[in-house]
Design a protein around this motif. Structure first.
Motif: not given
Length: 742
Positions: A322-333, A335-347
């Motif tokens: 689930t985590g790899l799926q949510s972090t593999s397709s990050l794009q846009g301006d 990305v760092p915030a999207q990555f951290v938010d995805a990990i926090l949402a997963l946790h």
């Protein structure tokens, strides 16, 4: 009543005592005076003159009790189907009567039986042990022993069959008399209550072992029927229901020592025997995140040895996917915030699942940590470095930078705590440290920090996570800013004391060379503008007076200044770099200037000059003639018609934007730092241990380095070879062994 020993007629006294004893054992109505008189009779018989009658009293009482129990046995034996009820009725009376008799005979117990009985030490060491001699018991214990010998033993088969039949009937929904069953079953324990050891032996041999066997057989058949008739989800629900019913049944009828044994037997037959089936369904439940089924499965598998192993692995794999799926397709301006938010949402999501559905089980919490760490440290390929440290550092940078978002202090604090949660999962903490320190340096130098309190808070959180050594340089950077403020204040006093007017507002940051990630490779020759020369010279004099022997290196490429432009329709205040300032100040006395003149006046190298001039042309402060590549004859003219909506603005340059080669340089620098760190670790370990085997040394180095990064074995081997070449260590005559060279 006289306590003096006297001649006592045993037959006459015993006949009176026997009449009372018969009433006591049957819970008859014995008056207080009669009770006291019989108590005195027992005393009189025990201290009779010339010979006490204690032996005879004991034997006659024993004989009476045996005859009484024999009569009760005959009555109970003839009860047939009502045997349990009759047994219960007589046991309730007899057990209470025996307790009263024990009180009545308390003098005999204490003064005669206690003295005659062997001590525990005598029993253990065989002192004066005569196997033919019967051990005396207290009267209460004697009464219970007689009940066991003359009532329970002869009836044990009947009692066992009837009790098991009643329990089976209760499972099938038949009415049972709880009081009767509980009383009969617990009588097997109560008759042994005077024993110091193995009080439950009779209960276990007579009833418990057979009860567990019957329970196992019943639930083996029950589970087979349920599996045929129901789906996995329904089966689990039914099993939990059966287990709950059996728990209540145990507490209704059985002795507390059997509760766990019965439950274990039920779990073995209904869960452990069908483990393969439940584990087979586990993957589907986890992938579909069907919480009710997961909760049931957890409750069933938890008590079974090694039952949760497969479930833990499946959940870990699911979280990772689930985590790899949510972090593999990050794009846009962003990305760092999207990555951290995805990990926090997963946790957050799976922490809640574990806490609410899986009982906050530590095994699942560990699995969550492993899965999150795998997601955070995932690398698309071995050649591509993990981007997580860089992304997290950029996210921290965006939080700690001044922005127009208007985030409150408490919200910022919460977000920083969340970033530390992600940071703890990062293996390459040294890469994060590199990126973070570089970004922190830019924030501090250019005054972009939200607040110094927030900067200090983040450093302290990193120190709590990794220790002082990890944040040592960050602390020094932070300290340098405070020291620089103090130096500016003292420099102002220094100038005033010498009545020197600088003519400009001048402030500096003095940075410790080893603490700041500011390489001097980017330094270029630079002729300081005439307007700044006096201030620079005065500060150098001040600093050399205050700190003799220290050398100042000016980092002009990091300096900024404010210029006021008065040649336009309205005045503007613009923030520029020192290089931009030097070029613009050349136009104070003339409106146009050739490229060659600019280069001669500023002494900048061609690359830096082109970049700086281009930034001024891009914002239309200068006009270039002709357009295109810059040459020595290219002319730059002030744009007299320049206008801007803002009266105060800043000119950014490509210098302040992160170039891909900077990221690459950071990774290269980290790689070099790692080699030095590993070499130092090897030397430290061998200096302390003197001689060490190869594999042990590798493990020690990995253990020391794990707080900062995960070193590869090949890198450690290369570092060992380098140290051998440098003669810090040597190979011994033994194979795979190293020694420290002093």
């Amino acid at each position: 009543m006289s306590l003096k020993p006297r001649v006592v007629n045993f037959e006459e006294t015993w006949s009176r005592l026997l009449e009372t004893v018969q009433g006591v054992i049957q819970l008859g109505n014995v008056k207080r005076k009669t009770w006291n008189d019989r108590f005195s009779d027992v005393y009189a018989l025990c201290v009779a003159f010339p010979e006490p009658h204690s032996d005879r009293l004991y034997e006659e009482t024993k004989k009476f009790l045996e005859e009484h129990v024999e009569l009760l046995y005959q009555e109970i034996k003839e009860a047939d189907e009502n045997l349990l009820a009759m047994y219960h009725k007589h046991w309730q009376v007899y057990s209470k009567g025996a307790a009263y008799m024990d009180q009545l005979y308390s003098y005999l117990n204490q003064q005669y039986i206690k003295k005659q009985r062997m001590s525990d030490a005598d029993k253990n060491f065989g002192f004066m042990l005569d196997s033919t001699e019967e051990q005396l018991m207290d009267i209460g214990e004697l009464a219970l022993d007689i009940w066991k010998r003359l009532m329970i033993k002869p009836l044990q088969r009947n009692l066992q069959d009837l009790l098991l039949r009643e329990l089976q009937g209760d499972r099938c929904g038949d009415d049972t008399n709880q009081a009767v069953l509980h009383s009969v079953i617990n009588s097997f324990v109560d008759v042994e209550q005077y024993k110091k050891k193995q009080q439950l032996q009779l209960y276990q041999d007579l009833f418990e072992s057979k009860c567990l066997e019957e329970t196992g057989d019943y639930y083996r058949k029950e589970s087979a029927n349920l599996l045929q008739e129901h789906s996995c989800s329904q089966y689990m629900e039914k099993v939990l229901q059966r287990l709950h019913e059996e728990t209540l049944r145990s507490r209704k009828f059985l002795h507390p020592s059997s509760y766990n044994k019965v439950m274990h037997e039920c779990q073995m037959r209904m869960v452990a025997d069908h483990m393969t089936f439940l584990h087979g369904e586990c993957k589907t439940m986890v992938r579909q995140e069907h919480l009710p089924d997961l909760s049931r499965l957890y409750k069933l598998l938890r008590p079974v040895q090694n039952g949760l192993g497969i479930m833990v692995k499946e959940l870990e794999a699911h979280i990772k996917d689930t985590g790899l799926q949510s972090t593999s397709s990050l794009q846009g301006d962003n990305v760092p915030a999207q990555f951290v938010d995805a990990i926090l949402a997963l946790h957050t999501k799976f922490s809640e699942l574990i806490n609410t559905t899986l009982g906050s089980d530590l095994a699942f919490t560990i699995a969550l940590d492993k899965a999150c760490a795998a997601v955070v440290n995932n690398r698309p390929s071995l050649r591509i470095p993990c981007r997580s440290p860089e992304l997290l550092a950029k996210h921290c940078d965006s939080l700690l930078k001044k922005s127009s978002k208007g985030i409150s202090e408490s919200e910022l604090d919460d977000k920083l705590v969340q970033t530390i949660l992600v940071f703890k999962y990062i293996e390459d903490k040294d890469i994060f440290q590199r990126f973070y320190s570089r970004m922190m340096a830019k924030r501090l130098i250019h005054g972009l920090s939200t607040s110094m309190d927030a900067e200090e808070l983040m450093i302290n959180k990193l120190k709590q996570a990794c220790g002082y050594e990890f944040t040592n340089k960050l602390h020094r950077m932070f300290t340098d800013m405070g020291v620089s403020d103090d130096l500016n204040s003292k420099f102002g006093t220094y100038c005033n004391d010498r009545q020197t007017q600088l003519g400009i507002s001048f402030s500096i940051y003095v940075l410790t060379t080893g603490s700041w990630p500011l390489g001097q490779s980017a330094l270029t020759p630079f002729a300081i503008p005439q307007e700044l020369e006096k201030s620079v010279r005065m500060f150098e004099m001040f600093y050399s007076d205050k700190f003799p022997g220290r050398k100042l290196t000016w980092l002009h490429h990091l300096c900024t200044g404010e210029l006021k432009m008065n040649y336009l329709k309205k005045p503007y205040i613009v923030t520029v770099t020192t290089f931009q300032m030097a070029i613009l100040l050349l136009f104070n006395n003339q409106e146009s200037m050739a490229y060659g003149e600019v280069r001669e006046n500023t002494q900048l190298n061609e690359k830096e000059l082109n970049k700086t001039v281009q930034s001024l042309v891009d914002v239309k402060l200068l006009e270039q003639q002709p357009q295109g590549a810059m040459e020595a004859t290219t002319t730059f003219t002030l744009n007299i018609n320049y206008s801007n909506k803002r009266t105060k603005f800043k000119i950014t340059t490509a210098l302040q934007k992160e170039a891909p080669q900077e990221v690459e340089q950071t990774h290269v620098a980290v790689e070099e730092d790692r080699k030095l760190y590993l070499q130092a670790a090897v030397v430290r370990i061998l200096k302390a241990r003197k001689i060490l085997k190869h594999n042990t040394l590798i493990q020690e180095v990995i253990s020391q380095a794990s707080a900062r990064f995960s070193p590869s074995v090949s890198m450690i081997k290369k570092c060992i070879e380098v140290l051998i070449d440098k003669q810090y260590l040597e190979r011994t005559s033994a194979s795979d062994e190293y020694a420290y060279v002093a």
